[in-house]
Scaffold this motif. Structure first.
Motif, PDB file in Angstrom:
ATOM      1  N   LEU A  67       0.792  -1.646  -0.016  1.00  0.00           N
ATOM      2  CA  LEU A  67      -0.039   0.026  -0.084  1.00  0.00           C
ATOM      3  C   LEU A  67       1.325   1.499   0.276  1.00  0.00           C
ATOM      4  N   PRO A  68       1.795   1.795   1.167  1.00  0.00           N
ATOM      5  CA  PRO A  68       2.451   3.036   0.301  1.00  0.00           C
ATOM      6  C   PRO A  68       3.694   2.848  -0.489  1.00  0.00           C
ATOM      7  N   THR A  69       3.827   1.568  -0.885  1.00  0.00           N
ATOM      8  CA  THR A  69       4.182   1.786  -2.414  1.00  0.00           C
ATOM      9  C   THR A  69       4.088   2.436  -3.510  1.00  0.00           C
ATOM     10  N   LEU A  70       2.374   2.846  -3.365  1.00  0.00           N
ATOM     11  CA  LEU A  70       1.910   2.820  -4.376  1.00  0.00           C
ATOM     12  C   LEU A  70       2.083   4.369  -4.860  1.00  0.00           C
ATOM     13  N   PRO A  71       2.293   5.457  -3.988  1.00  0.00           N
ATOM     14  CA  PRO A  71       1.844   6.773  -4.222  1.00  0.00           C
ATOM     15  C   PRO A  71       2.992   7.515  -5.288  1.00  0.00           C
ATOM     16  N   MET A  90      13.622   9.579  -8.094  1.00  0.00           N
ATOM     17  CA  MET A  90      13.543   8.018  -7.397  1.00  0.00           C
ATOM     18  C   MET A  90      14.036   8.084  -6.059  1.00  0.00           C
ATOM     19  N   LEU A  91      14.598   9.064  -5.728  1.00  0.00           N
ATOM     20  CA  LEU A  91      14.751   9.447  -4.426  1.00  0.00           C
ATOM     21  C   LEU A  91      13.956   9.649  -3.447  1.00  0.00           C
ATOM     22  N   ALA A  92      13.247  10.394  -4.014  1.00  0.00           N
ATOM     23  CA  ALA A  92      11.899  11.489  -3.746  1.00  0.00           C
ATOM     24  C   ALA A  92      11.382  10.273  -3.307  1.00  0.00           C
ATOM     25  N   GLY A  93      10.605   9.643  -4.576  1.00  0.00           N
ATOM     26  CA  GLY A  93       9.519   8.240  -4.284  1.00  0.00           C
ATOM     27  C   GLY A  93      10.234   6.993  -3.408  1.00  0.00           C
ATOM     28  N   VAL A  94      11.332   7.187  -3.542  1.00  0.00           N
ATOM     29  CA  VAL A  94      11.648   6.433  -1.968  1.00  0.00           C
ATOM     30  C   VAL A  94      11.329   6.688  -0.543  1.00  0.00           C
ATOM     31  N   ALA A  95      11.329   8.009  -0.873  1.00  0.00           N
ATOM     32  CA  ALA A  95      11.556   8.825   0.882  1.00  0.00           C
ATOM     33  C   ALA A  95       9.849   9.242   0.771  1.00  0.00           C
ATOM     34  N   SER A  99       8.142   7.170   4.317  1.00  0.00           N
ATOM     35  CA  SER A  99       7.766   8.491   4.461  1.00  0.00           C
ATOM     36  C   SER A  99       5.744   7.850   5.313  1.00  0.00           C
ATOM     37  N   LEU A 100       5.118   7.074   4.041  1.00  0.00           N
ATOM     38  CA  LEU A 100       4.035   6.744   4.078  1.00  0.00           C
ATOM     39  C   LEU A 100       3.995   5.524   4.903  1.00  0.00           C
ATOM     40  N   PHE A 101       5.032   4.801   4.776  1.00  0.00           N
ATOM     41  CA  PHE A 101       5.248   3.007   5.327  1.00  0.00           C
ATOM     42  C   PHE A 101       5.186   3.547   6.817  1.00  0.00           C
ATOM     43  N   ALA A 102       5.696   4.544   6.932  1.00  0.00           N
ATOM     44  CA  ALA A 102       5.659   4.813   8.802  1.00  0.00           C
ATOM     45  C   ALA A 102       4.913   5.207   9.974  1.00  0.00           C
ATOM     46  N   LEU A 108      -1.877   1.354  11.541  1.00  0.00           N
ATOM     47  CA  LEU A 108      -2.744   0.009  12.095  1.00  0.00           C
ATOM     48  C   LEU A 108      -2.276  -0.039  13.294  1.00  0.00           C
ATOM     49  N   ARG A 109      -1.123   0.769  14.320  1.00  0.00           N
ATOM     50  CA  ARG A 109      -1.287  -0.011  15.467  1.00  0.00           C
ATOM     51  C   ARG A 109      -2.488  -0.095  16.393  1.00  0.00           C
ATOM     52  N   ARG A 110      -3.039   1.447  15.902  1.00  0.00           N
ATOM     53  CA  ARG A 110      -4.158   1.291  16.838  1.00  0.00           C
ATOM     54  C   ARG A 110      -4.784   0.296  16.263  1.00  0.00           C
ATOM     55  N   PHE A 111      -5.216  -0.418  15.456  1.00  0.00           N
ATOM     56  CA  PHE A 111      -6.122  -1.634  14.972  1.00  0.00           C
ATOM     57  C   PHE A 111      -5.868  -3.072  15.276  1.00  0.00           C
TER      58      PHE A 111
END
Length: 116
Positions: A67-71, A90-95, A99-102, A108-111
């Motif tokens: 999911l966080p890789t899609l954007p 590419m660096l911006a995409g990885v960053a 960030s979205l993974f974090a 998700l921890r809340r669930f």
């Protein structure tokens, strides 16, 4: 299954997808978008007699990790079309993905879904 066979099949798939992408952006993207690596890992686990619960867990976590890789796949072409150098785009995409993974991990921890 022999490790060298897994390497050979995996490498062949990457080469095939990149060769198709050279000829057709759309066909290469379609083939590349299919979850080949996950399918192969699930098959390798199955053929190596791993427990169903382990295979299921791999599929489950893969869903959340994708999911966080899609954007990134929207940001990268946007930046490249704005003439940003490939490496920086590419660096911006990885960053963005990191960030979205974090953020995803915290939400998700809340669930009671723990990704790390």
């Amino acid at each position: 299954m022999q490790t060298w066979i897994k390497y050979l099949i995996t490498a062949a798939l990457v080469v095939i997808i990149s060769e198709v992408a050279k000829r057709s952006d759309k066909a290469g993207a379609l083939i590349g978008a299919l979850p080949w690596m996950t399918i192969m890992v699930l098959l390798w686990l199955y053929f190596e007699n791993q427990e169903s619960s382990k295979i299921a867990a791999h599929a489950y976590y893969t869903f959340w990790y994708v999911l966080p890789t899609l954007p990134m796949f929207l940001l990268l072409p946007y930046l490249l079309n704005k003439q940003v150098m490939f490496g920086w785009a590419m660096l911006a995409g990885v960053a963005l993905t990191i960030s979205l993974f974090a953020v995803e991990v915290l939400v998700l921890r809340r669930f009671n879904i723990n990704l790390i």
